[in-house]
Design an enzyme around this catalytic site. Structure first.
Site, PDB file in Angstrom:
ATOM      1  N   THR A 215       6.006  13.215  60.368  1.00 36.44           N
ATOM      2  CA  THR A 215       5.307  11.961  60.606  1.00 36.44           C
ATOM      3  C   THR A 215       4.508  12.153  61.887  1.00 36.44           C
ATOM      4  O   THR A 215       4.734  13.097  62.641  1.00 36.44           O
ATOM      5  CB  THR A 215       6.292  10.780  60.771  1.00 36.44           C
ATOM      6  OG1 THR A 215       7.290  11.158  61.714  1.00 36.44           O
ATOM      7  CG2 THR A 215       6.929  10.417  59.456  1.00 36.44           C
TER       8      THR A 215
ATOM      9  N   ARG B  95       0.962   5.510  62.180  1.00 38.03           N
ATOM     10  CA  ARG B  95       1.953   5.772  61.127  1.00 38.03           C
ATOM     11  C   ARG B  95       1.279   6.525  59.989  1.00 38.03           C
ATOM     12  O   ARG B  95       0.447   5.971  59.263  1.00 38.03           O
ATOM     13  CB  ARG B  95       2.526   4.451  60.595  1.00 38.03           C
ATOM     14  CG  ARG B  95       2.998   3.504  61.646  1.00 38.03           C
ATOM     15  CD  ARG B  95       3.795   2.390  61.052  1.00 38.03           C
ATOM     16  NE  ARG B  95       5.096   2.897  60.690  1.00 38.03           N
ATOM     17  CZ  ARG B  95       6.119   2.991  61.536  1.00 38.03           C
ATOM     18  NH1 ARG B  95       5.993   2.602  62.785  1.00 38.03           N
ATOM     19  NH2 ARG B  95       7.267   3.468  61.132  1.00 38.03           N
TER      20      ARG B  95
ATOM     21  N   GLU C 232     -10.805   9.015  47.388  1.00 37.18           N
ATOM     22  CA  GLU C 232      -9.898   9.803  46.529  1.00 37.18           C
ATOM     23  C   GLU C 232     -10.458  11.205  46.343  1.00 37.18           C
ATOM     24  O   GLU C 232     -11.660  11.379  46.101  1.00 37.18           O
ATOM     25  CB  GLU C 232      -9.730   9.131  45.169  1.00 37.18           C
ATOM     26  CG  GLU C 232      -8.757   7.977  45.238  1.00 37.18           C
ATOM     27  CD  GLU C 232      -8.570   7.281  43.900  1.00 37.18           C
ATOM     28  OE1 GLU C 232      -9.273   7.636  42.937  1.00 37.18           O
ATOM     29  OE2 GLU C 232      -7.726   6.386  43.826  1.00 37.18           O
TER      30      GLU C 232
ATOM     31  N   LYS D  25       5.989   9.430  65.936  1.00 36.88           N
ATOM     32  CA  LYS D  25       7.191   9.454  66.794  1.00 36.88           C
ATOM     33  C   LYS D  25       6.807  10.129  68.118  1.00 36.88           C
ATOM     34  O   LYS D  25       5.951   9.602  68.823  1.00 36.88           O
ATOM     35  CB  LYS D  25       8.333  10.136  66.049  1.00 36.88           C
ATOM     36  CG  LYS D  25       8.711   9.389  64.751  1.00 36.88           C
ATOM     37  CD  LYS D  25       9.898   9.982  64.063  1.00 36.88           C
ATOM     38  CE  LYS D  25      10.373   9.145  62.894  1.00 36.88           C
ATOM     39  NZ  LYS D  25       9.689   9.418  61.634  1.00 36.88           N
TER      40      LYS D  25
ATOM     41  N   TYR E  38     -13.173   4.128  50.097  1.00 42.00           N
ATOM     42  CA  TYR E  38     -12.343   4.863  49.132  1.00 42.00           C
ATOM     43  C   TYR E  38     -12.742   6.326  49.166  1.00 42.00           C
ATOM     44  O   TYR E  38     -13.925   6.647  49.059  1.00 42.00           O
ATOM     45  CB  TYR E  38     -12.569   4.326  47.710  1.00 42.00           C
ATOM     46  CG  TYR E  38     -11.327   3.666  47.177  1.00 42.00           C
ATOM     47  CD1 TYR E  38     -10.146   4.401  47.053  1.00 42.00           C
ATOM     48  CD2 TYR E  38     -11.313   2.330  46.810  1.00 42.00           C
ATOM     49  CE1 TYR E  38      -8.991   3.805  46.583  1.00 42.00           C
ATOM     50  CE2 TYR E  38     -10.159   1.727  46.340  1.00 42.00           C
ATOM     51  CZ  TYR E  38      -8.998   2.467  46.233  1.00 42.00           C
ATOM     52  OH  TYR E  38      -7.859   1.880  45.773  1.00 42.00           O
TER      53      TYR E  38
ATOM     54  N   ASP F 260      11.365  19.496  58.391  1.00 37.84           N
ATOM     55  CA  ASP F 260      10.856  18.134  58.615  1.00 37.84           C
ATOM     56  C   ASP F 260      10.958  17.900  60.122  1.00 37.84           C
ATOM     57  O   ASP F 260      12.022  17.572  60.643  1.00 37.84           O
ATOM     58  CB  ASP F 260      11.709  17.139  57.832  1.00 37.84           C
ATOM     59  CG  ASP F 260      11.244  15.699  58.024  1.00 37.84           C
ATOM     60  OD1 ASP F 260      10.474  15.451  58.976  1.00 37.84           O
ATOM     61  OD2 ASP F 260      11.667  14.830  57.248  1.00 37.84           O
TER      62      ASP F 260
HETATM   63  N1  DSN Z   1      13.222   5.825  60.334  1.00 41.44           N
HETATM   64  C1  DSN Z   1      13.065   7.088  61.044  1.00 41.44           C
HETATM   65  C2  DSN Z   1      13.998   7.191  62.190  1.00 41.44           C
HETATM   66  O1  DSN Z   1      14.208   6.197  62.837  1.00 41.44           O
HETATM   67  O2  DSN Z   1      14.490   8.271  62.471  1.00 41.44           O
HETATM   68  C3  DSN Z   1      13.143   8.229  60.133  1.00 41.44           C
HETATM   69  O3  DSN Z   1      12.278   8.016  59.063  1.00 41.44           O
END
Ligand code: DSN
Length: 417
Positions: free
Chosen positions: A241, A250, A48, A244, A46, A215
């Site tokens: 994120t 993730r 925090e 990708k 933990y 984003d």
């Molecule tokens: N779910 C993602 C995508 O496939 O683009 C975006 O969050």
């Protein structure tokens, strides 16, 4: 692994991942090192708070892990620590975006109550406006869509793409921003294949008096690898994120420009304690590993190959008669109109709804997602298109010649009646 059921399911999923051609534009395959960090004892702790300011003892090592992740994130995108701050704790993209809005937008629920404890401020009765691309044109739920908390707490001013060019019309956006005066202009999308002109987006934001939030979830790896222009010279806030094109676990990052407005402090507070408790330290370590990998020459070559592969796949599909939104791609992503308003063109392509297209391709071992196309005449659950991306297959070493074969196979499968 002693749990036979989960072991079996993991093995089955590993086998599935190896067997298929994965063209899901938002997926990728992480390295063994990233997996090792994710599966490490760091998950037990933990932590925090933030480095040097934790609510639990025993966090000296976690402080080092988090600080290292922050250093690597700033270095990867060429950001000096005195100009930019990065929060590496968001659990994923949706909470990251929620944290930005929570930190920076006014909340109508803070309006005066009968007790009179809050000073009267009529502006606080209005939710702040988020100007963002609508979901059906390639935006994201967390860009203020009505079914997302972001659209329930704040008001979205939606924008779309130009019906003729199927790309952004910056002059039109400028007019909307001047009229609507949003608090935040969101750019960066989930189904926009082309390069975004960040400088022009900054002009749009300034015309409306808005902060510019990018984003870059889909394109972060391409930006890191120099295969897509960087938004950092223009943005006030950049969220992403990490799983990708960036090829990490993730999780998500929030980059914020340090200045007089102290947005960095507000965003840190919104992440913790505002929206989250203990950060997932194993994931933060996994992100740190991925960021180190993304800083290598091999990753630069990877990012360039992702785009080359997407351009090849797009060109081959186009030559076979498939209509691509905006006519092609500048990134890892392609949006194909498989339906074409029920018109089968002179090359015999078309007339397949996106859902049917995705199901047929899955049976043939090619994994894609059905996707709405801008100005779609079909419903979201059964839209007119499919979205393809090359990040995952490029990780597996695929090159242009492979893309040609994949395009040929997609064409065969979609034409079969
Ligand atoms: N779910 C993602 C995508 O496939 O683009 C975006 O969050």
């Amino acid at each position: 692994m002693k749990d036979p059921q989960i072991k079996k399911l993991i093995e089955a999923e590993k086998k599935r991942q190896k067997k298929v051609v994965n063209l899901i534009a938002s997926e990728n395959y992480v390295s063994k090192d990233v997996l090792e960090a994710l599966g490490s004892e760091l998950t037990n702790k933990y932590a925090e708070g933030y480095p040097g300011r934790r609510y639990y003892g025993g966090n000296d090592i976690m402080d080092k892990v988090e600080s290292l992740c922050q250093e690597r994130a700033l270095a990867l995108f060429g950001l000096p620590a005195h100009e930019w701050h990065v929060n590496v704790q968001p659990l994923s993209g949706s909470p990251a975006n929620m944290a930005v809005y929570t930190a920076l937008l006014s909340n109508p629920s803070k309006a005066p109550t009968d007790s009179g404890s809050t000073p009267y401020n009529p502006a606080s009765l209005q939710p702040s406006k988020i100007m963002a691309m609508s979901l059906d044109h390639g935006g994201h739920l967390t860009h203020g869509h009505k079914v997302s908390a972001t659209g329930k707490f704040w008001q979205q001013v939606p924008y779309g793409i130009d019906p003729v060019t199927e790309t952004l019309n910056y002059d039109q956006l400028r007019e909307t921003a001047m009229k609507e005066k949003p608090a935040i202009l969101v750019t960066g999308y989930t189904a926009y294949p082309r390069v975004i002109d960040w400088a022009r987006m900054k002009e749009v934001a300034e015309a409306g008096g808005a902060l510019l939030m990018v984003d870059m979830s889909h394109i972060a790896g391409l930006v890191a690898g120099g295969a897509y222009p960087s938004p950092f010279p223009y943005a006030d806030i950049v969220t992403t994120t990490t799983h990708k094109t960036l090829r990490g676990p993730r999780a998500a990052l929030i980059f914020v420009r340090r200045d007089m407005r102290e947005l960095d402090k507000k965003i840190d507070k919104a992440v913790f304690p505002g929206l989250q408790g203990g950060p997932h330290m194993n994931a933060i370590a996994g992100v740190a590993v991925a960021l180190r990998e993304a800083a290598t020459p091999a990753f630069r070559r990877y990012a360039a190959q992702v785009v080359k592969n997407a351009k090849t796949l797009a060109g081959e599909l186009r030559d076979r008669g498939w209509r691509l939104i905006s006519g092609g791609t500048d990134s890892h992503l392609i949006l194909v109109d498989t339906w074409m308003s029920d018109v089968v063109n002179e090359k015999g392509a078309g007339g397949v709804p996106g859902r049917v297209a995705s199901e047929r391709l899955e049976k043939a071992g090619i994994i894609v997602n059905k996707n709405a196309i801008p100005f779609d005449s079909r419903p979201p659950a059964d839209p007119s298109g499919i979205r393809l991306g090359t990040a995952a297959e490029t990780t597996r070493g695929k090159k242009e010649a492979d893309m040609k074969k994949i395009a040929k196979r997609i064409d065969e499968v979609l034409r079969k009646k």
